[in-house]
Each structure stands twice: as C-alpha cells, then as structure tokens.
Write an enzyme that holds these catalytic residues in place. Structure first.
Site, PDB file in Angstrom:
ATOM      1  N   GLY A  43       1.279  -9.079  16.268  1.00 49.71           N
ATOM      2  CA  GLY A  43       2.658  -9.227  15.547  1.00 49.71           C
ATOM      3  C   GLY A  43       2.357  -9.265  13.937  1.00 49.71           C
ATOM      4  CD  GLN A  48       1.630 -11.287   8.629  1.00 50.21           C
ATOM      5  OE1 GLN A  48       2.418 -11.119   9.583  1.00 50.21           O
ATOM      6  NE2 GLN A  48       0.383 -11.515   8.662  1.00 50.21           N
ATOM      7  CB  CYS A  87      -3.158 -14.829  10.697  1.00 50.39           C
ATOM      8  SG  CYS A  87      -1.950 -14.299   9.646  1.00 50.39           S
ATOM      9  CG  LEU A  88      -2.872  -8.418  11.749  1.00 53.33           C
ATOM     10  CD1 LEU A  88      -2.103  -7.424  11.766  1.00 53.33           C
ATOM     11  CD2 LEU A  88      -4.225  -8.031  11.971  1.00 53.33           C
ATOM     12  CG  HIS A 129       1.392 -16.631  14.112  1.00 56.29           C
ATOM     13  ND1 HIS A 129       0.227 -16.952  13.965  1.00 56.29           N
ATOM     14  CD2 HIS A 129       1.353 -15.504  12.941  1.00 56.29           C
ATOM     15  CE1 HIS A 129      -0.608 -16.288  13.065  1.00 56.29           C
ATOM     16  NE2 HIS A 129       0.209 -15.522  12.681  1.00 56.29           N
ATOM     17  CD  GLU A 130       3.604 -12.408  13.656  1.00 59.28           C
ATOM     18  OE1 GLU A 130       3.887 -12.160  12.401  1.00 59.28           O
ATOM     19  OE2 GLU A 130       2.494 -12.380  13.982  1.00 59.28           O
ATOM     20  CG  HIS A 133       3.592 -14.783   8.974  1.00 57.71           C
ATOM     21  ND1 HIS A 133       2.950 -15.079   8.001  1.00 57.71           N
ATOM     22  CD2 HIS A 133       3.020 -14.431   9.810  1.00 57.71           C
ATOM     23  CE1 HIS A 133       1.597 -14.864   8.474  1.00 57.71           C
ATOM     24  NE2 HIS A 133       1.781 -14.623   9.734  1.00 57.71           N
TER      25      HIS A 133
HETATM   26 NI    NI Z   1       0.002 -14.190  10.865  1.00 53.79          NI
END
Ligand code: NI
Length: 161
Positions: A43, A48, A87-88, A129-130, A133
């Site tokens: 995701g 991000q 997380c990226l 999670h997303e 963000h």
């Molecule tokens: Ni993340």
C-alpha cells in the site's frame, strides 16, 4: 519517483480532501500502484510521495488493485489483532502493531464512484495503516516509547548519509 522517509515533516502533515477526481488524481493513483509494485509494498498513501491529497492505494498479492479517495473509516471492530508491519517510508523497520480486526470504509474510486467496503485480515490492516498516513500518523506511533526510540535509532543508523 522518490518515497519520503521518516524524519521528513511532510509525512506528519494532514492530507487535503480531493475536490475533483480528475486526470491528475488518476495519474497519481496509477503512479502509486507502480511504486508499490516496484518496491514490493502492499500500500501507499499520497503524502508518502509528497502528494498531499486524501488518496491511498492498496495491492495485496492475489487481490485486486484498490484505490481509496477521500476515505472515511465508518467502523472499526473492538476485536483487535497484532501483526508485524513495515512501511515504505520506514524501510528496514518492522514491528508488531495492534489494530482493529475488521473495518468498514467508505471512499470513492478512480471513476468517481462511491463505494463501501468491509474488510478483515491483512486488507483491513493495510487500509488502517494507509488511512493513518493521510492523518500524518505512522505505525511507529503505536509502538511503546522505549521500543520506538530503539527502532528510530536503528533506522537512522541504517540511513545515515
Ligand atoms: Ni506506510
């Protein structure tokens, strides 16, 4: 396309509501889906990549590609589950996070159509999670302080220039 990482203040800002689901939004969504494919994520949220709009994408292996625009979490179950997250934006760092087991979310898709989705398991987790963000929240925020400090230190050490 560069992913912003921990320490960048942009990740702590709240994303803005999308007023028009147009070509720019569609382009951002497909770019974001490309990035998670490239970086083997599940995701990615607008902030991000510095796109401060309320949009995130989810693509879990074996599931369809999903785009959520102006999402609202309508319900989160009292039942919780614990699972290791990454997380990226915080590469190399993983930790157990407690989240609602099932959720109900309402959002718009890339065609500008509203939809409601009930999810559980990994999909519910990734959505939560997303969604975070968009609010400037990172999964590390759920980790007890002492452990979180250690993880941040580990991240900073690994990413020192
Ligand atoms: Ni993340």
């Amino acid at each position: 396309m560069k992913i912003l990482t921990l320490g960048n203040d942009i990740l702590r800002q709240k994303a803005e509501k999308i007023t028009d689901i147009n070509d720019e939004i569609a382009a951002a969504a497909s770019q974001m889906l490309e990035i998670i494919k490239r970086d083997k994520g599940v995701g990615l949220a607008g902030p991000q990549i510095g796109f401060m709009k309320r949009i995130f994408v989810v693509h879990i292996e074996g599931d369809e590609k999903r785009v959520f625009i102006n999402p609202s979490l309508l319900e989160t179950s009292v039942e919780t589950t614990k699972y290791e997250e990454g997380c990226l934006s915080i590469p190399g760092i993983y930790a157990n996070v407690v989240r609602a087991e099932t959720i109900k979310i309402q959002a718009w898709n890339i065609k500008g159509r509203p939809f409601t989705l009930e999810a559980s398991g990994l999909l519910a987790r990734v959505i939560q999670h997303e969604y975070d963000h968009l609010e400037g929240v990172l999964f590390l925020d759920y980790i007890p302080e002492k452990k979180r400090e250690k993880l941040v230190e580990k991240f900073e050490k690994a990413n020192k220039k």
